[in-house]
Scaffold this active site. Sequence first.
Site, PDB file in Angstrom:
ATOM      1  N   HIS A 191       0.845  -1.201   0.000  1.00 32.13           N
ATOM      2  CA  HIS A 191       0.000   0.000   0.000  1.00 32.13           C
ATOM      3  C   HIS A 191       0.876   1.244   0.000  1.00 32.13           C
ATOM      4  CE1 HIS A 191       1.352  -0.332   4.149  1.00 32.13           C
ATOM      5  NE2 HIS A 191       1.223   0.988   4.177  1.00 32.13           N
TER       6      HIS A 191
ATOM      7  N   THR B 107       0.751   4.629   2.161  1.00 25.41           N
ATOM      8  CA  THR B 107       0.101   5.339   3.268  1.00 25.41           C
ATOM      9  C   THR B 107      -0.133   6.793   2.872  1.00 25.41           C
ATOM     10  OG1 THR B 107       1.349   3.977   4.839  1.00 25.41           O
ATOM     11  CG2 THR B 107       0.319   5.981   5.713  1.00 25.41           C
TER      12      THR B 107
ATOM     13  N   HIS C 238       5.203   6.501  -1.396  1.00 31.22           N
ATOM     14  CA  HIS C 238       5.965   5.284  -1.688  1.00 31.22           C
ATOM     15  C   HIS C 238       5.145   4.053  -1.331  1.00 31.22           C
ATOM     16  CE1 HIS C 238       6.250   5.678   2.635  1.00 31.22           C
ATOM     17  NE2 HIS C 238       6.449   4.369   2.655  1.00 31.22           N
TER      18      HIS C 238
ATOM     19  N   THR D  62       6.222   0.551   0.553  1.00 28.41           N
ATOM     20  CA  THR D  62       7.289  -0.226   1.193  1.00 28.41           C
ATOM     21  C   THR D  62       7.249  -1.642   0.628  1.00 28.41           C
ATOM     22  OG1 THR D  62       7.185   1.056   3.235  1.00 28.41           O
ATOM     23  CG2 THR D  62       8.131  -1.162   3.400  1.00 28.41           C
TER      24      THR D  62
HETATM   25  O1  ACK Z   1       5.334   1.593   4.735  1.00 26.52           O
HETATM   26  P1  ACK Z   1       4.521   2.598   5.386  1.00 26.52           P
HETATM   27  O2  ACK Z   1       4.166   3.851   4.692  1.00 26.52           O
HETATM   28  O3  ACK Z   1       5.105   2.920   6.840  1.00 26.52           O
HETATM   29  O4  ACK Z   1       3.174   1.896   5.889  1.00 26.52           O
HETATM   30  C1  ACK Z   1       3.207   1.597   7.246  1.00 26.52           C
HETATM   31  C2  ACK Z   1       1.891   1.927   7.894  1.00 26.52           C
HETATM   32  O5  ACK Z   1       2.017   3.225   8.437  1.00 26.52           O
HETATM   33  C3  ACK Z   1       1.495   0.959   9.000  1.00 26.52           C
HETATM   34  O6  ACK Z   1       2.522   0.881   9.936  1.00 26.52           O
HETATM   35  C4  ACK Z   1       3.310   3.726   8.205  1.00 26.52           C
HETATM   36  N1  ACK Z   1       3.732   4.424   9.413  1.00 26.52           N
HETATM   37  C5  ACK Z   1       4.036   3.887  10.623  1.00 26.52           C
HETATM   38  N2  ACK Z   1       4.346   4.857  11.498  1.00 26.52           N
HETATM   39  C6  ACK Z   1       4.240   6.033  10.847  1.00 26.52           C
HETATM   40  C7  ACK Z   1       4.434   7.391  11.191  1.00 26.52           C
HETATM   41  N3  ACK Z   1       4.785   7.752  12.412  1.00 26.52           N
HETATM   42  N4  ACK Z   1       4.230   8.325  10.244  1.00 26.52           N
HETATM   43  C8  ACK Z   1       3.878   7.976   9.001  1.00 26.52           C
HETATM   44  N5  ACK Z   1       3.673   6.718   8.592  1.00 26.52           N
HETATM   45  C9  ACK Z   1       3.853   5.756   9.497  1.00 26.52           C
HETATM   46  C10 ACK Z   1       4.186   2.550   7.867  1.00 26.52           C
END
Ligand code: ACK
Length: 222
Positions: free
Chosen positions: A70, A72, A150, A152
């Site tokens: 996904h 975010t 992005h 991941t």
């Molecule tokens: O790969 P990502 O964008 O990085 O997707 C996961 C998702 O949320 C579930 O964990 C993102 N994520 C985790 N902590 C944070 C944060 N503090 N700020 C922004 N994105 C986050 C993580």
Amino acid sequence: PSLEKDLLPLYFGWFLAKRDEDSLRKTSHEFLEQLGNLKAFKKRLQAYGYEDKHKLDLLKHFAKTPNILHCTSKFCDYGKAAGSEEYARQEVVKKSYSKGYTLHITALFATPRTVGARLELTEEQLLLWPLDAEREVMPKDTFPRGSRAHVTLGTAAEVQDVQTGIDLLEFIKLQQAGREGESLGELTGSVAGKVSYFDNGLWMVNLSRKIEVKSIFSGYYG
Ligand code: ACK
């Protein structure tokens, strides 16, 4: 007025459709295999913490892969993260919920910590992108909106997924400072493109052909 409040998700974002998710996982493997086989890469292993080029297997190095691929848009932490309610209340978020979007992948990157896909958001997708998404993790720098977008694809053991977006901003920061990266070869096939190296184990391939993936905008409640 009702006493009930809307539940906030762990995060909002674009979730890849199953078929495109499977195919992007394959693309990620292909990227890591081809990158790991580059002579230039084998000569620059120190940043990855390996002395011996026979010991590094990038597929193993990135031990963790997310359950759901996904992008975010807003991390809410079920409402604990700053700005979550304001984000969820927006008309554009409500209206877009469960709608389909095509995401455009322009580059793939690997660092000692993470491997990911860089996205180029459309105008419509940028409406769902928080104003402070980049500032949130790199308060001292300014970036064009959407720079952090992005997917991941994997992380090294002990590394959190949130690191992938931070690593992507690190590349963009260097590019903004006029650094092009060292041109160190080309990948072929589904990951065809020029490979750039930016020191400290930062590798990026700019795809000759953008990869398009279908997605649904939604929330993850976990
Ligand atoms: O790969 P990502 O964008 O990085 O997707 C996961 C998702 O949320 C579930 O964990 C993102 N994520 C985790 N902590 C944070 C944060 N503090 N700020 C922004 N994105 C986050 C993580």
